[in-house]
Design a protein around this motif. Structure first.
Motif, PDB file in Angstrom:
ATOM      1  N   GLN A   1       0.876  -1.169   0.000  1.00 26.17           N
ATOM      2  CA  GLN A   1       0.000   0.000   0.000  1.00 26.17           C
ATOM      3  C   GLN A   1       0.910   1.215   0.000  1.00 26.17           C
ATOM      4  OE1 GLN A   1      -2.347  -1.649   3.600  1.00 26.17           O
ATOM      5  NE2 GLN A   1      -3.809  -0.274   2.607  1.00 26.17           N
TER       6      GLN A   1
ATOM      7  N   TRP B   1      -2.650  -0.055  -4.288  1.00 24.94           N
ATOM      8  CA  TRP B   1      -2.666  -1.218  -3.410  1.00 24.94           C
ATOM      9  C   TRP B   1      -2.474  -2.456  -4.267  1.00 24.94           C
ATOM     10  CZ3 TRP B   1      -7.285  -0.319   0.492  1.00 24.94           C
ATOM     11  CH2 TRP B   1      -7.015   0.831   1.247  1.00 24.94           C
TER      12      TRP B   1
ATOM     13  N   ASN C   1      -7.136   4.389  -6.308  1.00 16.13           N
ATOM     14  CA  ASN C   1      -8.236   5.253  -5.867  1.00 16.13           C
ATOM     15  C   ASN C   1      -8.576   6.290  -6.930  1.00 16.13           C
ATOM     16  OD1 ASN C   1      -5.799   6.625  -5.461  1.00 16.13           O
ATOM     17  ND2 ASN C   1      -6.587   7.778  -3.710  1.00 16.13           N
TER      18      ASN C   1
ATOM     19  N   GLU D   1      -9.396   6.085  -0.827  1.00 13.15           N
ATOM     20  CA  GLU D   1      -8.803   4.762  -0.959  1.00 13.15           C
ATOM     21  C   GLU D   1      -9.461   4.031  -2.132  1.00 13.15           C
ATOM     22  OE1 GLU D   1      -9.512   2.871   2.765  1.00 13.15           O
ATOM     23  OE2 GLU D   1      -7.875   3.914   3.799  1.00 13.15           O
TER      24      GLU D   1
END
Length: 441
Positions: free
Chosen positions: A375, A388, A406, A418
């Motif tokens: 991340q 991620w 995101n 996110e």
């Protein structure tokens, strides 16, 4: 850390030298492997040295073109986290998943193949430059050293409106009826931003693409990259790139647009004068110990998309989808903003990829599957973008990589804090047994 996961207690691999043509940091080893693998599409054994100068730059550009157009997860990560793929795009002939992200391992018990001479044509560089000059508008040219032979030249052109870097390379597309078609296919704009892109077929059957885009997908610099690629019906590639600056990168913009119009680029790559030079490019070699081209073992594109969609949370809506055999990606929206999610499925990653699963941050699951989780900020992608990633490799060498952003594209600004999928959802997606049941092509 979950109780059923244990860290692999090994030292991290030594840090690799930095290179302006690949992104730095966590993705260096993955991207380096992709570049080596995608290079196989040009039938250059990765044990041979590529000739220096224009040829090396040209091949690297074609490899970058393949990576960006495939839209594979690792390629998307590279674009979003500092890649420089700009107008150099990529496609099916160099699928990240099909070719695997690393060169295939040598079979145990076999001898190391003997090194061979560099696979390069003996074309006088001055002849390539002469054709380029004869088929472009009048102007002042300055070239790199034109002594000797090769397959590509780089020069600086000035028509009075500002200096512009121009490169041209001549190559063989590779083996098979599909070889090179990716180079004359416009990219998905979710992966690469374009001002314009067109394709077509000339009366004789040669195919072409004219691309107007940027050196950097996030446009952090104003350098434009316009390119023209011709794929001849007998398997040659003519690749021309022009910039609105004296060089591909590292120099200030000198004009609003590159000097040659799309029509002029098309006329340049279609010139009959290239034919005698193309005919000097050697035939494709058979790689030692392979007996020909490698079989493809990529999962069917439609099946990858179907499984990916079936594993998405029920509260998201798919607004865009694309991919190729072995990988796919979707843009989803749960009402809180767009989020790009992609997957690469590599059934035969094998021992070569196992080297990527060593060091800190690697966990071993109860069934022996190795996993890496990441991340982090998108760095040189769009503003506020985070990336991620879940990367898994089974004991049998079955690799699944899942990524999420995101934003709806790596180069666009964040649309939400996110990604739409949590890390736990990404882990579940990557570890789903459904991937191992996909039909192969």
């Amino acid at each position: 850390m979950p109780q059923n996961e244990r860290p692999q207690n090994e030292r991290p691999q030594n840090e690799r030298p930095q290179n302006d043509d690949v992104p730095h940091g966590r993705f260096e080893e993955e991207l380096g492997a992709i570049l080596r693998s995608a290079g196989d599409g040009f039938e250059v054994d990765d044990r041979r040295e590529l000739v220096a100068g224009g040829l090396q730059r040209g091949r690297r550009r074609l490899v970058r073109r393949r990576l960006a157009m495939t839209g594979g997860v690792l390629a998307l990560a590279a674009v979003g986290v500092g890649g420089v793929y700009g107008g150099s795009l990529l496609g099916p002939g160099g699928r990240v998943a099909t070719a695997s992200v690393a060169a295939p391992p040598q079979a145990k018990g076999t001898k190391e193949p003997a090194k061979q001479a560099p696979f390069t044509a003996e074309i006088p560089l001055k002849d390539i430059a002469a054709v380029l000059q004869a088929h472009t508008p009048a102007g002042q040219w300055q070239f790199d050293d034109l002594e000797g032979t090769g397959q590509a030249v780089a020069g600086v052109y000035d028509d009075g409106g500002g200096k512009a870097g121009v490169t041209v390379g001549l190559y063989r597309a590779g083996e098979g009826s599909e070889a090179g078609k990716d180079q004359v296919t416009c990219p998905d704009e979710v992966v690469v931003p374009v001002d314009d892109c067109s394709t077509g077929t000339l009366p004789g059957g040669d195919r072409f693409m004219i691309f107007q885009g940027y050196e950097y997908p996030d446009k952090r610099e104003e350098t434009k990259d316009w390119s023209a690629v011709l794929l001849t019906k007998d398997g040659f590639l003519i690749d021309v790139n022009e910039y609105n600056a004296p060089a591909e990168k590292g120099t200030e913009v000198t004009r609003e647009n590159p000097p040659f119009t799309p029509a002029q680029l098309k006329a340049l790559i279609a010139a009959d004068a290239w034919r005698p030079l193309l005919e000097r490019i050697p035939g494709l070699p058979t790689k030692p110990g392979t007996g020909g081209s490698r079989p493809t073992t990529a999962p069917d594109q439609a099946a990858v998309q179907a499984v990916l969609r079936s594993l998405l949370p029920k509260d998201v809506t798919v607004t865009h989808s694309a991919g190729e055999d072995g990988h796919g990606y979707v843009v989803v929206d749960d009402g809180k903003g767009k989020s790009l999610v992609g997957v690469d499925v590599q059934p035969s990653a094998g021992e070569a990829d196992a080297g990527l699963f060593t060091g800190d941050g690697v966990v071993i699951l109860p069934d022996g599957t190795r996993a890496k989780y990441a991340q982090q900020p998108g760095e040189k992608g769009g503003e506020g973008v985070v990336w991620w990633n879940v990367d898994t490799l089974s004991p049998e060498g079955f690799r699944v990589v899942v990524s999420a952003y995101n934003s709806g594209a790596p180069y666009e600004a964040a649309t939400r804090p996110e990604p739409a999928l949590s890390m736990e959802q990404l882990k579940a997606l990557a570890l789903s047994p459904k991937w191992k049941n996909l039909p192969l092509k």
